[in-house]
Design a protein around this motif. Structure first.
Motif, PDB file in Angstrom:
ATOM      1  N   TRP A  14      48.488  32.125  44.142  1.00 35.77           N
ATOM      2  CA  TRP A  14      47.239  32.168  44.900  1.00 35.77           C
ATOM      3  C   TRP A  14      47.490  31.609  46.290  1.00 35.77           C
ATOM      4  N   PRO A  72      44.200  35.396  41.532  1.00 38.17           N
ATOM      5  CA  PRO A  72      42.729  35.410  41.598  1.00 38.17           C
ATOM      6  C   PRO A  72      42.214  36.838  41.444  1.00 38.17           C
ATOM      7  N   LEU A  74      40.597  40.210  42.307  1.00 36.70           N
ATOM      8  CA  LEU A  74      40.611  40.843  43.631  1.00 36.70           C
ATOM      9  C   LEU A  74      39.179  40.970  44.155  1.00 36.70           C
ATOM     10  N   THR A 131      39.224  44.108  40.191  1.00 40.35           N
ATOM     11  CA  THR A 131      38.262  43.600  41.177  1.00 40.35           C
ATOM     12  C   THR A 131      37.125  42.887  40.456  1.00 40.35           C
ATOM     13  N   THR A 363      42.352  38.776  48.270  1.00 40.31           N
ATOM     14  CA  THR A 363      41.805  37.677  47.456  1.00 40.31           C
ATOM     15  C   THR A 363      41.067  36.675  48.349  1.00 40.31           C
ATOM     16  N   GLY A 377      38.200  33.752  44.702  1.00 45.35           N
ATOM     17  CA  GLY A 377      39.345  34.136  45.521  1.00 45.35           C
ATOM     18  C   GLY A 377      40.517  33.197  45.449  1.00 45.35           C
ATOM     19  N   SER A 378      40.487  32.211  44.543  1.00 45.72           N
ATOM     20  CA  SER A 378      41.572  31.235  44.458  1.00 45.72           C
ATOM     21  C   SER A 378      41.688  30.713  43.031  1.00 45.72           C
ATOM     22  N   PHE A 387      40.103  35.976  37.273  1.00 43.39           N
ATOM     23  CA  PHE A 387      41.507  36.208  37.615  1.00 43.39           C
ATOM     24  C   PHE A 387      42.041  37.466  36.948  1.00 43.39           C
TER      25      PHE A 387
END
Ligand code: GUN
Ligand code: ZN
Length: 445
Positions: A14, A72, A74, A131, A363, A377-378, A387
């Motif tokens: 990440w 993470p 998408l 996603t 991400t 996003g992380s 994730f």
């Protein structure tokens, strides 16, 4: 319902920073034998397996994704669910394509049943492609928004979306009847959906060509009246569009200034395309904290132009930038395939990107563009537990290409060029499996 604590073992990757502003090495967090621990939909720990396994609650089952990459979920910061079924429709450039394919299709979303079936298909395909968060355009009809939020909530996804606002330059059966009525319908949707489950509302003026001054003024007012909502629109995608905006708004100095004038710039506002901008416009986007969505498959498909990632990531005034599919202008929902096109566009503009840069855009970059960093996003603790598990040997081509791959950077680069939905082994939403790729047939490549 599943167990309260989920633990996943695999190679974790990440981003803790923007690699375009630091370096790939500094921005990328990589743990080859890692463990990701989630509780109640959030990440509580991520690090070395050997360091963390001892502190798991007794009886916690560890799912081992051996040889696979855990990243993470998408993030697609620009996509139209109402255009899923017209993806890949042959036409001319943007304005003609909108009138010929997009507007007739969006009219169908006055029908709740049609909207529901498209929303279900769309959400399933997002998950199949890894996603987990998207910023989505709907149609003008409130039922088209209800349908998407219902399906997103059913799957527990963090989706931001809104009713399109448009009151000129399109067929009348798609237009809002008046700006004030559009404002009231949007406000009712905000009350119904914003903050319900993980849904977020996004104020969505279509683009300046389709909105009167009054509509844009009310869009800005609506966004400011509801803190925590997002805003989204299109910006400088096509040269003819930019020319029309110049004629429609003669008092504004450029396209960004049109949205700026109506209070539509700022953190949580995402502008799709941003292909034809001057230096002043890039600086205004940067200093206002606005985001942009780079949509390479769409820009190539519609012949719109080549996005300048160099301008977006100018260290003197960097802009929060994500990678959008823009389906149905874009040609697919796979952000892995979109990365390949982003690389090629960058290559043509003298700004080729690394695998680390591409995955950052898909991400953390998308999260930053949407003002959602720290939430999604992380894999850092505190983020929501969305994730993906990517399989570097999902297809014969990928397996052959990555068999002797020696760095994670090279693995990511290969996935960004040879990967598609087949490379997405599993998608987790809120710590639970939301998609698992079928065996055999898919794996044959
Ligand atoms: N500009 C205004 N509306 C649209 C749309 O639906 N798609 C794209 N790509 N550009 C637009
Ligand atoms: Zn779009």
């Amino acid at each position: 319902s599943g167990p309260a604590v989920t633990a996943v073992r695999g190679s974790l990757a990440w981003f803790s920073d923007d690699p375009f502003l630091t370096s790939d090495d500094r921005a990328l967090e990589y743990v080859e034998d890692g463990l990701l621990v989630c509780r109640d939909g959030r990440i509580t720990a991520s690090g070395r397996y050997g360091d963390l396994v001892g502190s798991l609650p007794p009886g916690t089952a560890v799912v081992h994704h051996r040889g696979k990459l855990v990243l993470p979920g998408l993030i697609d910061p620009h996509v139209h669910y109402v255009q899923t079924r017209i993806t890949g429709s042959y036409g001319e450039e943007l304005l003609d394509w909108l009138q010929r394919y997009v507007y007739p299709e969006e009219v169908r979303f006055a029908d709740a049943a049609y909207a529901r079936s498209c929303a279900a298909l769309f959400c399933d395909q997002l998950l199949r492609n890894g996603t987990t968060t998207a910023l989505v355009g709907c149609a003008t009809f409130p039922v088209s928004v209800d349908a998407l939020f219902e399906e997103a909530a059913r799957r527990g996804m963090r989706i931001a979306a809104g009713k399109v606002l448009m009151d000129r330059n399109a067929r009348t059966d798609l237009l809002d009847r008046s700006p004030i009525r559009a404002y009231e319908e949007s406000e009712a949707l905000i009350r119904r959906w914003h903050g319900v489950g993980r849904n977020l509302y996004a104020v969505t003026p279509r683009f300046a060509v389709a909105c009167t001054d009054e509509m844009l003024r009310l869009a800005g007012r609506l966004w400011h009246a509801h803190p925590g909502t997002l805003a989204q629109t299109h910006l400088a995608e096509n040269r003819e569009e930019v020319g029309q905006v110049r004629e429609l708004f003669p008092d504004r100095r450029d396209y960004v200034d049109v949205y700026d004038h109506f209070g539509l710039l700022g953190r949580g506002a995402v502008f799709a395309h941003a292909v034809h901008l001057n230096g002043r416009e890039w600086r205004r986007l940067s200093e206002s904290g606005s985001g942009v969505a780079h949509c390479p498959t769409s820009n190539l498909f519609l012949g719109s132009g080549l996005f300048s990632a160099r301008a977006a990531k100018d260290p003197r005034h960097p802009v929060r930038t994500g990678l959008g599919t823009d389906v149905g202008g874009g040609t697919g929902l796979s952000l892995l395939e979109t990365m390949g096109e982003a690389y090629k566009v960058g290559r043509l503009r003298g700004f080729p990107m690394s695998g680390v840069g591409l995955f950052y855009l898909a991400t953390l970059g998308g999260a930053q563009a949407m003002g959602l960093e720290g939430t999604v996003g992380s894999l850092a603790p505190g983020n929501e537990a969305d994730f993906v598990v990517l399989d570097p040997s999902a297809t014969p081509m990928l397996a052959a290409r990555t068999a002797e791959s020696e760095t994670v950077g090279d693995l990511l680069f290969a996935l960004g060029h040879l990967g598609d939905d087949r490379a997405v082994a599993l998608t987790y939403v809120g710590g639970r499996v939301a998609h698992e790729r079928g065996p055999c047939r898919d794996a044959e490549g």
